[in-house]
Scaffold this motif. Structure first.
Motif, short mmCIF file in Angstrom:
data_model
loop_
_atom_site.label_atom_id
_atom_site.label_comp_id
_atom_site.label_asym_id
_atom_site.label_seq_id
_atom_site.Cartn_x
_atom_site.Cartn_y
_atom_site.Cartn_z
N THR A 79 0.85 -1.19 0.00
CA THR A 79 0.00 0.00 0.00
C THR A 79 0.88 1.25 0.00
O THR A 79 1.87 1.31 0.75
CB THR A 79 -0.92 0.01 1.24
OG1 THR A 79 -1.72 -1.18 1.24
CG2 THR A 79 -1.83 1.22 1.23
N VAL A 80 0.54 2.22 -0.84
CA VAL A 80 1.37 3.42 -0.97
C VAL A 80 0.50 4.67 -0.86
O VAL A 80 -0.73 4.62 -1.06
CB VAL A 80 2.14 3.44 -2.31
CG1 VAL A 80 3.03 2.22 -2.43
CG2 VAL A 80 1.17 3.52 -3.49
N VAL A 81 1.14 5.78 -0.58
CA VAL A 81 0.46 7.07 -0.59
C VAL A 81 1.00 7.87 -1.77
O VAL A 81 2.21 7.95 -1.99
CB VAL A 81 0.65 7.84 0.73
CG1 VAL A 81 2.12 8.06 1.06
CG2 VAL A 81 -0.10 9.18 0.69
N VAL A 82 0.09 8.42 -2.57
CA VAL A 82 0.46 9.21 -3.74
C VAL A 82 0.45 10.69 -3.35
O VAL A 82 -0.53 11.18 -2.77
CB VAL A 82 -0.52 8.97 -4.90
CG1 VAL A 82 -0.08 9.75 -6.14
CG2 VAL A 82 -0.60 7.48 -5.23
N VAL A 83 1.56 11.37 -3.65
CA VAL A 83 1.73 12.78 -3.26
C VAL A 83 2.35 13.56 -4.41
O VAL A 83 2.95 12.98 -5.32
CB VAL A 83 2.65 12.90 -2.01
CG1 VAL A 83 2.08 12.11 -0.84
CG2 VAL A 83 4.06 12.42 -2.35
N PRO A 84 2.20 14.89 -4.40
CA PRO A 84 2.95 15.71 -5.38
C PRO A 84 4.45 15.55 -5.15
O PRO A 84 4.90 15.29 -4.03
CB PRO A 84 2.48 17.13 -5.06
CG PRO A 84 1.16 16.97 -4.38
CD PRO A 84 1.27 15.71 -3.60
N LYS A 85 5.22 15.70 -6.19
CA LYS A 85 6.67 15.49 -6.08
C LYS A 85 7.35 16.46 -5.13
O LYS A 85 8.44 16.15 -4.61
CB LYS A 85 7.32 15.57 -7.47
CG LYS A 85 7.14 14.30 -8.28
CD LYS A 85 8.05 14.30 -9.49
CE LYS A 85 8.03 12.95 -10.19
NZ LYS A 85 8.93 12.91 -11.36
N ASP A 86 6.75 17.62 -4.91
CA ASP A 86 7.37 18.58 -4.00
C ASP A 86 6.83 18.47 -2.57
O ASP A 86 7.10 19.33 -1.73
CB ASP A 86 7.18 20.01 -4.52
CG ASP A 86 5.70 20.37 -4.69
OD1 ASP A 86 4.83 19.49 -4.48
OD2 ASP A 86 5.42 21.53 -5.05
N HIS A 87 6.07 17.43 -2.27
CA HIS A 87 5.52 17.24 -0.93
C HIS A 87 6.61 16.72 0.00
O HIS A 87 7.56 16.05 -0.43
CB HIS A 87 4.35 16.26 -0.97
CG HIS A 87 3.50 16.25 0.26
ND1 HIS A 87 3.84 15.57 1.40
CD2 HIS A 87 2.32 16.87 0.52
CE1 HIS A 87 2.89 15.74 2.31
NE2 HIS A 87 1.96 16.53 1.81
N LEU A 88 6.46 16.98 1.31
CA LEU A 88 7.45 16.52 2.29
C LEU A 88 7.57 15.00 2.32
O LEU A 88 8.66 14.46 2.57
CB LEU A 88 7.08 17.05 3.68
CG LEU A 88 7.22 18.55 3.91
CD1 LEU A 88 6.72 18.93 5.30
CD2 LEU A 88 8.68 18.98 3.74
N ALA A 133 -9.51 11.11 -8.11
CA ALA A 133 -8.77 11.47 -6.90
C ALA A 133 -7.35 11.90 -7.23
O ALA A 133 -6.81 12.83 -6.61
CB ALA A 133 -8.77 10.28 -5.93
N LEU A 134 -6.74 11.25 -8.20
CA LEU A 134 -5.37 11.61 -8.57
C LEU A 134 -5.32 13.01 -9.18
O LEU A 134 -4.32 13.72 -9.00
CB LEU A 134 -4.82 10.58 -9.56
CG LEU A 134 -4.48 9.22 -8.93
CD1 LEU A 134 -4.19 8.20 -10.02
CD2 LEU A 134 -3.28 9.35 -8.00
N GLU A 135 -6.36 13.41 -9.88
CA GLU A 135 -6.42 14.77 -10.40
C GLU A 135 -6.41 15.78 -9.25
O GLU A 135 -5.75 16.83 -9.33
CB GLU A 135 -7.68 14.96 -11.25
CG GLU A 135 -7.68 14.18 -12.57
CD GLU A 135 -6.70 14.76 -13.58
OE1 GLU A 135 -6.28 15.93 -13.41
OE2 GLU A 135 -6.35 14.05 -14.54
N ARG A 156 1.71 9.71 -13.07
CA ARG A 156 1.84 11.04 -13.64
C ARG A 156 3.22 11.58 -13.31
O ARG A 156 3.77 11.29 -12.24
CB ARG A 156 0.77 11.98 -13.05
CG ARG A 156 -0.64 11.65 -13.42
CD ARG A 156 -1.61 12.58 -12.67
NE ARG A 156 -1.26 13.97 -12.84
CZ ARG A 156 -2.07 14.92 -13.33
NH1 ARG A 156 -3.28 14.60 -13.71
NH2 ARG A 156 -1.67 16.18 -13.44
N LYS A 157 3.76 12.40 -14.20
CA LYS A 157 5.11 12.93 -14.00
C LYS A 157 5.19 13.88 -12.80
O LYS A 157 6.26 14.05 -12.21
CB LYS A 157 5.60 13.64 -15.25
CG LYS A 157 5.83 12.71 -16.44
CD LYS A 157 6.34 13.48 -17.65
CE LYS A 157 6.60 12.55 -18.81
NZ LYS A 157 7.12 13.28 -20.01
N ASP A 158 4.06 14.48 -12.44
CA ASP A 158 4.09 15.44 -11.34
C ASP A 158 3.76 14.80 -9.99
O ASP A 158 3.68 15.50 -8.98
CB ASP A 158 3.12 16.60 -11.61
CG ASP A 158 1.71 16.12 -11.94
OD1 ASP A 158 1.53 14.91 -12.17
OD2 ASP A 158 0.78 16.96 -11.98
#
Length: 255
Positions: A79-88, A133-135, A156-158
């Motif tokens: 199980t993983v959490v998806v975050v923006p690349k600039d997230h902590l 949700a990913l959007e 997604r790349k971001d």
């Protein structure tokens, strides 16, 4: 072939994130005369597709409605959490559910994880689907916890993802209707369980090997030698010594 007879085929349903390619390849090698048709279905409708006869078997996620269905668990996903690349969170190797307590964690209606208490703070509304949700994650509105295969499928790349501990895990299973355990279903069960084509547990086995030659013609009565074959005796001397008391020694010189 009569008009009522049809060529056999096998219909396999699968939910997003599950990759049946390996098993399909083995099927095509072992049963080239039986076409395998793939049918992608949503996680929510997978059980009903099997129950209604829309597919012979399906690769789905547990837990699910298993009324009248058999299921063989195959593997468990991370199980993983998806975050923006600039997230902590992107700066660490993994997080716990507790680490997400102050975050808005999206919980889409098609979520397949068996939550008792979802982590984080809930959003005002639940997204309809995981792609929706990913959007929202990409827009910085929240985070999303999903099986790793879905994070890869909707990459997604971001966005990036990290493993999450202390959360439910998604189990993938092979399922089919209990009252429709056909020979072809049994064949596919054997494939996903790793049975070889010669396995005695499988329905289809390789043609029996030619029996080895026994030694009954060698260990019993002695075989007669073929005509003209030597029997251990000198054919020119017969069974005794030289006949007629022939002389031995050096030959006499002629004068």
């Amino acid at each position: 072939m009569t008009g009522s007879e049809t060529s056999p085929s096998f219909r396999l349903a699968y939910v997003p994130g599950v990759t049946p390619a390996k098993w399909v390849r083995i099927w095509n090698e072992r049963l080239p005369d039986v076409p395998l048709h793939l049918l992608q279905v949503s996680a929510a409708e997978a059980s009903d597709v099997l129950r209604d006869g829309g597919a012979d078997a399906g690769l789905l996620r547990l837990p699910t409605d298993r009324t009248d269905l058999s299921a063989i668990p195959l593997y468990t996903e991370t199980t993983v959490v998806v975050v923006p690349k600039d997230h902590l969170v992107a700066a660490v190797d993994e997080v716990s559910a507790e680490d997400l307590a102050d975050e808005i964690v999206l919980h889409p209606l098609d979520d397949t994880l068996d939550w008792e208490h979802p982590p984080g703070r809930p959003a005002i509304e639940r997204p309809a689907t995981t792609p929706d949700a990913l959007e929202l994650v990409a827009a910085g509105i929240g985070l999303l916890v999903v099986p790793q295969s879905l994070a890869r499928l909707y990459h997604r790349k971001d966005l990036t993802y990290r493993p999450v501990t202390d959360t439910p895990a998604s189990r993938v299973a092979l399922s089919w209707r209990e009252d429709r355990t056909t020979d072809l279903v049994d064949d596919f069960i054997g494939i996903v369980r790793g049975r070889t084509v010669n396995s005695t547990r499988g329905r289809r086995s390789a043609a029996p090997a030619e029996p080895q030659r026994t030694r009954t013609d060698q260990g019993g009565a002695r075989r007669k030698p073929a005509a003209g074959k030597a029997t251990g005796r000198n054919p020119r001397r017969g069974s005794g010594g030289p006949k007629g008391g022939g002389r031995r020694g050096r030959p006499r010189r002629q004068g």
